[in-house]
Scaffold this motif. Structure first.
Motif, PDB file in Angstrom:
ATOM      1  N   UNK A 185       0.888  -1.198  -0.047  1.00 26.22           N
ATOM      2  CA  UNK A 185      -0.134  -0.062   0.179  1.00 26.22           C
ATOM      3  C   UNK A 185       0.928   1.327  -0.003  1.00 26.22           C
ATOM      4  N   UNK A 186       1.612   1.293   0.884  1.00 23.67           N
ATOM      5  CA  UNK A 186       2.659   2.463   0.899  1.00 23.67           C
ATOM      6  C   UNK A 186       3.545   2.764  -0.331  1.00 23.67           C
ATOM      7  N   UNK A 187       3.942   1.476  -1.074  1.00 24.69           N
ATOM      8  CA  UNK A 187       4.665   1.729  -2.298  1.00 24.69           C
ATOM      9  C   UNK A 187       3.804   2.064  -3.169  1.00 24.69           C
ATOM     10  N   UNK A 188       2.557   1.705  -3.453  1.00 20.61           N
ATOM     11  CA  UNK A 188       1.782   1.993  -4.340  1.00 20.61           C
ATOM     12  C   UNK A 188       1.386   3.569  -4.548  1.00 20.61           C
ATOM     13  N   UNK A 189       1.259   4.249  -3.114  1.00 17.46           N
ATOM     14  CA  UNK A 189       0.818   5.466  -2.724  1.00 17.46           C
ATOM     15  C   UNK A 189       2.097   6.375  -3.281  1.00 17.46           C
ATOM     16  N   UNK A 190       3.340   5.941  -3.049  1.00 19.93           N
ATOM     17  CA  UNK A 190       4.475   6.563  -3.215  1.00 19.93           C
ATOM     18  C   UNK A 190       4.476   6.523  -4.950  1.00 19.93           C
ATOM     19  N   UNK A 191       4.522   5.621  -5.506  1.00 24.56           N
ATOM     20  CA  UNK A 191       4.592   5.251  -6.766  1.00 24.56           C
ATOM     21  C   UNK A 191       3.630   6.228  -7.451  1.00 24.56           C
ATOM     22  N   UNK A 192       2.493   6.213  -7.036  1.00 24.87           N
ATOM     23  CA  UNK A 192       1.525   7.110  -7.818  1.00 24.87           C
ATOM     24  C   UNK A 192       1.906   8.795  -7.834  1.00 24.87           C
ATOM     25  N   UNK A 246      12.254  10.549  -3.691  1.00 26.71           N
ATOM     26  CA  UNK A 246      10.927   9.778  -3.868  1.00 26.71           C
ATOM     27  C   UNK A 246      11.532   8.223  -4.168  1.00 26.71           C
ATOM     28  N   UNK A 247      12.569   8.436  -5.260  1.00 23.79           N
ATOM     29  CA  UNK A 247      13.225   6.935  -5.760  1.00 23.79           C
ATOM     30  C   UNK A 247      13.719   6.290  -4.684  1.00 23.79           C
ATOM     31  N   UNK A 248      14.537   7.134  -3.755  1.00 24.38           N
ATOM     32  CA  UNK A 248      15.295   6.350  -2.893  1.00 24.38           C
ATOM     33  C   UNK A 248      14.203   5.924  -1.817  1.00 24.38           C
ATOM     34  N   UNK A 249      13.364   6.626  -1.570  1.00 27.92           N
ATOM     35  CA  UNK A 249      12.156   5.929  -0.669  1.00 27.92           C
ATOM     36  C   UNK A 249      11.479   4.809  -1.147  1.00 27.92           C
ATOM     37  N   UNK A 250      11.261   4.654  -2.478  1.00 32.65           N
ATOM     38  CA  UNK A 250      10.615   3.578  -3.089  1.00 32.65           C
ATOM     39  C   UNK A 250      11.674   2.745  -2.842  1.00 32.65           C
ATOM     40  N   UNK A 270      12.418  -2.979  -0.878  1.00 27.92           N
ATOM     41  CA  UNK A 270      13.451  -3.774  -0.065  1.00 27.92           C
ATOM     42  C   UNK A 270      12.878  -4.239   1.352  1.00 27.92           C
ATOM     43  N   UNK A 271      12.068  -3.617   2.294  1.00 26.77           N
ATOM     44  CA  UNK A 271      11.165  -3.703   3.226  1.00 26.77           C
ATOM     45  C   UNK A 271       9.995  -4.618   2.940  1.00 26.77           C
ATOM     46  N   UNK A 272       9.348  -4.392   1.932  1.00 21.37           N
ATOM     47  CA  UNK A 272       8.337  -5.321   1.471  1.00 21.37           C
ATOM     48  C   UNK A 272       8.747  -6.635   0.972  1.00 21.37           C
ATOM     49  N   UNK A 273       9.954  -6.966   0.638  1.00 24.72           N
ATOM     50  CA  UNK A 273      10.333  -8.142   0.086  1.00 24.72           C
ATOM     51  C   UNK A 273      10.945  -9.218   1.115  1.00 24.72           C
ATOM     52  N   UNK A 274      11.165  -8.384   2.101  1.00 24.50           N
ATOM     53  CA  UNK A 274      12.166  -8.961   3.106  1.00 24.50           C
ATOM     54  C   UNK A 274      11.652 -10.533   3.717  1.00 24.50           C
ATOM     55  N   UNK A 275      10.548 -10.498   4.011  1.00 23.48           N
ATOM     56  CA  UNK A 275      10.020 -12.014   4.129  1.00 23.48           C
ATOM     57  C   UNK A 275      10.036 -13.111   3.281  1.00 23.48           C
ATOM     58  N   UNK A 276       9.802 -12.750   1.964  1.00 27.10           N
ATOM     59  CA  UNK A 276       9.937 -13.626   0.936  1.00 27.10           C
ATOM     60  C   UNK A 276      11.347 -13.784   0.439  1.00 27.10           C
TER      61      UNK A 276
END
Length: 194
Positions: free
Chosen positions: A25-32, A60-64, A69-75
């Motif tokens: 959700x945060x990624x999608x909002x920042x990408x928009x 913003x690119x650095x934030x994304x 990276x955070x979103x992928x950690x568990x996978x």
């Protein structure tokens, strides 16, 4: 290019990981927001305002990058655990400390070494010697701190838990195992989030 013909085959694999939708959700909002900035930039005539928007986009690119990276950690941890269970030696490259820390937490009884920006020169050389001698199964490495100048041919598998902006830096990192003295075909895995 002079030694490439004598090196074993190098194969790159793309692994698509399932990411928890709640993490996106945060990624999608920042990408928009990033898309909006790009649309605005087309029409901005004032150079000072344009520079300000370009800096905002870069931040913003650095934030994304960090958010992905955070979103992928568990996978990434799940996939890496499967490779770890094979007993095969491998290199794991990441960029963010949080990613490297997460993979390090997986090690348990597994012998490993780590090189990142905080590793002293003495410790770095000892880690390399131990890995090459087969005393470590896994090398956890920062793309920037350990992506060049090392020979780690004890392994023939490289895993990128994260990608870097510059493809040439990625190639340099994977070539830590694909170099003179490598006897086995080299497999490179890029772990990407859907």
């Amino acid at each position: 290019r002079d030694v490439l013909r004598t090196l074993p085959k190098k194969t790159r694999h793309t692994v698509m990981l399932e990411i928890n939708e709640a993490m996106l959700s945060d990624i999608n909002a920042e990408f928009a927001r990033w898309k909006d900035i790009n649309r605005e930039l087309i029409f901005i005539k004032d150079e000072a305002h344009k520079r300000k928007k370009l800096l905002e986009r870069q931040t913003l690119q650095t934030t994304l990058w960090r958010l992905t990276a955070d979103a992928k950690i568990e996978a990434v941890k799940r996939w890496t655990k499967q490779l770890l269970d094979t007993g095969e030696p491998f290199l794991f490259f990441g960029h963010h400390r949080k990613t490297l820390d997460a993979v390090e937490e997986l090690m348990g009884e597994t012998t490993y070494m780590r090189i990142d920006g905080s590793t002293s020169a003495t410790k770095r050389q000892a880690n390399i010697r131990n890995f090459q001698a087969g005393k470590c199964q896994v090398a956890i490495l920062s793309i920037m701190a350990a992506g060049t100048g090392l020979t780690l041919t004890h392994a023939s598998t490289v895993v990128f838990g994260e990608l870097y902006w510059v493809p040439g830096i990625m190639v340099q990192a994977e070539d830590r195992v694909h170099r003179i003295s490598q006897q086995h075909p080299v497999d490179i895995y890029h772990l990407l989030g859907k």
